[in-house]
Design a protein around this motif. Structure first.
Motif, PDB file in Angstrom:
ATOM      1  N   ARG A 236     -10.661  27.206  18.626  1.00  0.00           N
ATOM      2  CA  ARG A 236     -11.759  28.040  18.096  1.00  0.00           C
ATOM      3  C   ARG A 236     -11.194  28.958  17.018  1.00  0.00           C
ATOM      4  O   ARG A 236     -10.190  29.640  17.244  1.00  0.00           O
ATOM      5  CB  ARG A 236     -12.393  28.866  19.208  1.00  0.00           C
ATOM      6  CG  ARG A 236     -13.510  29.805  18.733  1.00  0.00           C
ATOM      7  CD  ARG A 236     -14.137  30.539  19.905  1.00  0.00           C
ATOM      8  NE  ARG A 236     -15.151  31.476  19.489  1.00  0.00           N
ATOM      9  CZ  ARG A 236     -14.907  32.762  19.206  1.00  0.00           C
ATOM     10  NH1 ARG A 236     -13.673  33.240  19.333  1.00  0.00           N
ATOM     11  NH2 ARG A 236     -15.877  33.566  18.817  1.00  0.00           N
TER      12      ARG A 236
ATOM     13  N   VAL B 147     -12.530  31.791  13.882  1.00  0.00           N
ATOM     14  CA  VAL B 147     -13.645  32.572  13.341  1.00  0.00           C
ATOM     15  C   VAL B 147     -13.108  33.479  12.244  1.00  0.00           C
ATOM     16  O   VAL B 147     -12.044  34.091  12.400  1.00  0.00           O
ATOM     17  CB  VAL B 147     -14.331  33.427  14.432  1.00  0.00           C
ATOM     18  CG1 VAL B 147     -15.484  34.233  13.828  1.00  0.00           C
ATOM     19  CG2 VAL B 147     -14.838  32.568  15.570  1.00  0.00           C
ATOM     20  N   GLN B 148     -13.830  33.577  11.147  1.00  0.00           N
ATOM     21  CA  GLN B 148     -13.534  34.587  10.128  1.00  0.00           C
ATOM     22  C   GLN B 148     -14.855  35.048   9.526  1.00  0.00           C
ATOM     23  O   GLN B 148     -15.793  34.276   9.357  1.00  0.00           O
ATOM     24  CB  GLN B 148     -12.570  34.052   9.068  1.00  0.00           C
ATOM     25  CG  GLN B 148     -13.159  33.091   8.066  1.00  0.00           C
ATOM     26  CD  GLN B 148     -13.693  33.776   6.820  1.00  0.00           C
ATOM     27  OE1 GLN B 148     -13.379  34.935   6.550  1.00  0.00           O
ATOM     28  NE2 GLN B 148     -14.502  33.054   6.050  1.00  0.00           N
ATOM     29  N   ARG B 149     -14.924  36.348   9.212  1.00  0.00           N
ATOM     30  CA  ARG B 149     -16.163  36.956   8.724  1.00  0.00           C
ATOM     31  C   ARG B 149     -15.885  37.632   7.381  1.00  0.00           C
ATOM     32  O   ARG B 149     -15.501  38.808   7.334  1.00  0.00           O
ATOM     33  CB  ARG B 149     -16.712  37.954   9.744  1.00  0.00           C
ATOM     34  CG  ARG B 149     -17.067  37.320  11.087  1.00  0.00           C
ATOM     35  CD  ARG B 149     -17.501  38.367  12.104  1.00  0.00           C
ATOM     36  NE  ARG B 149     -17.895  37.742  13.370  1.00  0.00           N
ATOM     37  CZ  ARG B 149     -17.044  37.490  14.356  1.00  0.00           C
ATOM     38  NH1 ARG B 149     -15.763  37.830  14.238  1.00  0.00           N
ATOM     39  NH2 ARG B 149     -17.471  36.927  15.476  1.00  0.00           N
TER      40      ARG B 149
ATOM     41  N   TYR C 293     -17.572  22.320  11.965  1.00  0.00           N
ATOM     42  CA  TYR C 293     -17.449  23.402  10.982  1.00  0.00           C
ATOM     43  C   TYR C 293     -18.826  23.989  10.712  1.00  0.00           C
ATOM     44  O   TYR C 293     -19.751  23.268  10.332  1.00  0.00           O
ATOM     45  CB  TYR C 293     -16.827  22.853   9.702  1.00  0.00           C
ATOM     46  CG  TYR C 293     -16.822  23.801   8.525  1.00  0.00           C
ATOM     47  CD1 TYR C 293     -16.328  25.099   8.637  1.00  0.00           C
ATOM     48  CD2 TYR C 293     -17.296  23.393   7.274  1.00  0.00           C
ATOM     49  CE1 TYR C 293     -16.307  25.958   7.552  1.00  0.00           C
ATOM     50  CE2 TYR C 293     -17.276  24.233   6.176  1.00  0.00           C
ATOM     51  CZ  TYR C 293     -16.782  25.528   6.322  1.00  0.00           C
ATOM     52  OH  TYR C 293     -16.770  26.379   5.248  1.00  0.00           O
TER      53      TYR C 293
ATOM     54  N   ARG D 261     -21.027  27.351   8.919  1.00  0.00           N
ATOM     55  CA  ARG D 261     -21.026  28.483   7.991  1.00  0.00           C
ATOM     56  C   ARG D 261     -22.416  29.086   8.017  1.00  0.00           C
ATOM     57  O   ARG D 261     -23.387  28.450   7.592  1.00  0.00           O
ATOM     58  CB  ARG D 261     -20.625  28.038   6.590  1.00  0.00           C
ATOM     59  CG  ARG D 261     -20.460  29.190   5.608  1.00  0.00           C
ATOM     60  CD  ARG D 261     -19.770  28.758   4.316  1.00  0.00           C
ATOM     61  NE  ARG D 261     -20.511  27.726   3.607  1.00  0.00           N
ATOM     62  CZ  ARG D 261     -20.041  26.526   3.341  1.00  0.00           C
ATOM     63  NH1 ARG D 261     -18.844  26.173   3.767  1.00  0.00           N
ATOM     64  NH2 ARG D 261     -20.767  25.645   2.683  1.00  0.00           N
TER      65      ARG D 261
ATOM     66  N   GLU E 280     -19.845  34.405   7.654  1.00  0.00           N
ATOM     67  CA  GLU E 280     -19.148  34.016   8.879  1.00  0.00           C
ATOM     68  C   GLU E 280     -18.943  32.511   8.896  1.00  0.00           C
ATOM     69  O   GLU E 280     -19.851  31.744   8.585  1.00  0.00           O
ATOM     70  CB  GLU E 280     -19.919  34.451  10.123  1.00  0.00           C
ATOM     71  CG  GLU E 280     -19.246  34.006  11.414  1.00  0.00           C
ATOM     72  CD  GLU E 280     -19.912  34.549  12.661  1.00  0.00           C
ATOM     73  OE1 GLU E 280     -20.158  35.763  12.700  1.00  0.00           O
ATOM     74  OE2 GLU E 280     -20.211  33.758  13.567  1.00  0.00           O
ATOM     75  N   GLU E 281     -17.736  32.099   9.264  1.00  0.00           N
ATOM     76  CA  GLU E 281     -17.391  30.693   9.421  1.00  0.00           C
ATOM     77  C   GLU E 281     -16.763  30.486  10.784  1.00  0.00           C
ATOM     78  O   GLU E 281     -16.084  31.383  11.301  1.00  0.00           O
ATOM     79  CB  GLU E 281     -16.363  30.262   8.375  1.00  0.00           C
ATOM     80  CG  GLU E 281     -16.871  30.098   6.976  1.00  0.00           C
ATOM     81  CD  GLU E 281     -15.743  29.636   6.091  1.00  0.00           C
ATOM     82  OE1 GLU E 281     -15.877  28.571   5.460  1.00  0.00           O
ATOM     83  OE2 GLU E 281     -14.702  30.323   6.032  1.00  0.00           O
ATOM     84  N   THR E 282     -16.957  29.295  11.359  1.00  0.00           N
ATOM     85  CA  THR E 282     -16.317  28.955  12.622  1.00  0.00           C
ATOM     86  C   THR E 282     -15.841  27.513  12.575  1.00  0.00           C
ATOM     87  O   THR E 282     -16.431  26.662  11.893  1.00  0.00           O
ATOM     88  CB  THR E 282     -17.271  29.119  13.821  1.00  0.00           C
ATOM     89  OG1 THR E 282     -18.361  28.199  13.690  1.00  0.00           O
ATOM     90  CG2 THR E 282     -17.808  30.536  13.919  1.00  0.00           C
TER      91      THR E 282
ATOM     92  N   HIS F  49     -14.638  24.640  15.599  1.00  0.00           N
ATOM     93  CA  HIS F  49     -14.499  24.328  17.010  1.00  0.00           C
ATOM     94  C   HIS F  49     -14.037  22.879  17.151  1.00  0.00           C
ATOM     95  O   HIS F  49     -14.522  22.000  16.424  1.00  0.00           O
ATOM     96  CB  HIS F  49     -15.829  24.507  17.772  1.00  0.00           C
ATOM     97  CG  HIS F  49     -16.287  25.921  17.881  1.00  0.00           C
ATOM     98  ND1 HIS F  49     -17.080  26.533  16.929  1.00  0.00           N
ATOM     99  CD2 HIS F  49     -16.065  26.866  18.825  1.00  0.00           C
ATOM    100  CE1 HIS F  49     -17.326  27.768  17.283  1.00  0.00           C
ATOM    101  NE2 HIS F  49     -16.720  28.002  18.419  1.00  0.00           N
TER     102      HIS F  49
END
Length: 426
Positions: A175, A177-179, A216, A218, A223-225, A227
């Motif tokens: 996992r 995450v970046q914002r 992926y 967005r 915010e992007e994630t 998993h």
């Protein structure tokens, strides 16, 4: 399509008499059903339920000589009945139960057995409820692997690709995450980008990489994630494409014990802050912190600091979380009383909320010589912090308000903070 292999057990079914006088009947079912791992049906094959409905094509039903062409109907209450819709008509008919091994519904994992929809556990037994742990062991207790959770913040101010971490072979439950307005990038072991490589932005979606599927996303906001269930079959390199200062890239995954040592060595080369794997052990305090000062007076002096007010409750958490400029998990490295203030040096481990960039190490100021709540050295807290800038702009501080939000960090506190974030207005 999977077939079923029933296996009789040695005890009688519930309610049946035993073989010997006075023997009590054994409770439970007398059969166990196991899912056979057969190859998937070839593309274009007719689904199993469709074949069963088609057996009644052109045959009189409903007590008349009318005949129909039948197709599956999935809107009936019992999904394990053979419910078939008459083509060109507005009614359906149930022809009894479907054959054992029929999928309960299209795309579902459950299979019908004796009129019941059962899911196969990781042990292959239908209805067992057995689950894999985070390490991939069926019925395990997460004790054969270690949890890696870190925040990457050590990036410069100029634009470009920065290495965040190497995701080693065997990683599970990845996992990221970046914002911010930056972009996550992922490179395979062959040196080719999986997504967001070569200054080209990839669309959100599912990507195949290292033997697993990477999802992926967005969001409309910054915010992007990423998993991925894993396990990875080769190394993956996680990067961030900087367009603005990096507020932090949070990443986590589970690694087998034998893979953690090489990963830790690689992390030290990169200069990341070291953190203990989960479950964490209590770290011993330095000897000088365990020694209490010896009182010089024979009488006990009263504690000059009064008790702190009670700051528990959801309303207090929401008030400070939503009204703060920063919320983060931090480890207290030390404290220093300075005039009528207390200064804490902290290492930021995980950022939940920030309205401006933060460094890995920061100073947090608390008003008064008796801050409430007090922070103990070498412990981790979840802190809600305000930014205080003097009118002339000469001082820019992180302030922990009196009776503010400072809770010892725990997984439960992490869940409460994430819930509070969703309930803040705006």
């Amino acid at each position: 399509m999977g077939n079923l292999r029933p296996g009789e057990v040695e005890w009688p079914a519930s309610g049946h008499a035993g073989k010997f006088p006075g023997e009590q009947p054994c409770p439970g079912d007398s059969h166990e059903y196991r899912l056979c791992q057969l190859p998937d049906c070839s593309p274009g094959a007719v689904p199993f339920r469709d074949l069963q409905c088609a057996l009644y094509n052109g045959r009189p039903v409903l007590g008349t000589q009318e005949t129909y062409q039948w197709v599956p109907f999935h809107g009936a209450p019992n999904q394990c009945d053979l419910n078939c819709l008459a083509e060109g008509q507005t009614f359906y008919h149930s022809f009894g139960r479907v054959l054992d091994g029929t999928p309960c519904s299209p795309g579902a994992q459950g299979l019908c057995v004796a009129g019941r929809c059962l899911n196969a556990g990781c042990d292959g037994v239908l209805g067992s409820g057995a689950l894999e742990d985070r390490c991939g062991r069926c019925g395990g207790a997460n004790d054969s692997c270690l949890f890696v959770q870190r925040v990457f913040r050590d990036a410069g101010a100029f634009a470009g690709y920065w290495n965040v971490t190497l995701i080693p072979v065997g990683a599970r439950h990845i996992r990221v995450v970046q914002r911010s307005r930056n972009y996550l990038a992922l490179m395979g072991g062959n040196g080719r980008y999986v997504l967001n490589g070569n200054w080209a932005v990839s669309p959100p979606g599912t990507y195949d990489a290292a033997g697993t599927r990477v999802v992926y996303t967005r969001a409309a906001g910054p915010e992007e994630t990423l998993h991925a269930a894993g396990p990875t079959s080769q190394d993956l390199l996680l990067q961030v494409l900087l367009r603005e200062p990096n507020p932090g890239v949070q990443f986590e995954f589970w690694l087998p014990h034998e893979s953690y040592g090489p990963f830790q060595a690689q992390a030290q080369v990169q200069g990341w802050a070291q953190r203990q794997p989960q479950p964490r052990e209590v770290e011993p305090q330095p000897p000088q912190l365990l020694e209490r000062p010896v009182a010089h007076a024979p009488t006990r002096t009263p504690d000059p600091c009064p008790p702190c007010p009670d700051t528990r409750g959801r309303a207090h958490r929401l008030l400070h979380y939503c009204g703060s400029d920063f919320v983060f998990q931090a480890r207290v490295l030390g404290s220093h009383r300075q005039a009528q203030e207390t200064r804490y040096e902290v290492r930021i481990l995980l950022i939940y909320k920030n309205r401006s960039p933060l460094r890995t190490r920061e100073y947090v100021w608390a008003p008064g010589p008796c801050p409430c709540p007090p922070l103990a050295p070498h412990r981790e807290y979840l802190l809600a912090i305000r930014r205080l800038v003097s009118p002339d702009g000469t001082q820019d501080r992180l302030l922990l308000p009196h009776a503010g939000y400072a809770r010892p960090w725990s997984p439960a506190e992490d869940s409460r903070a994430r819930l509070a974030a969703r309930r803040c207005p705006g």
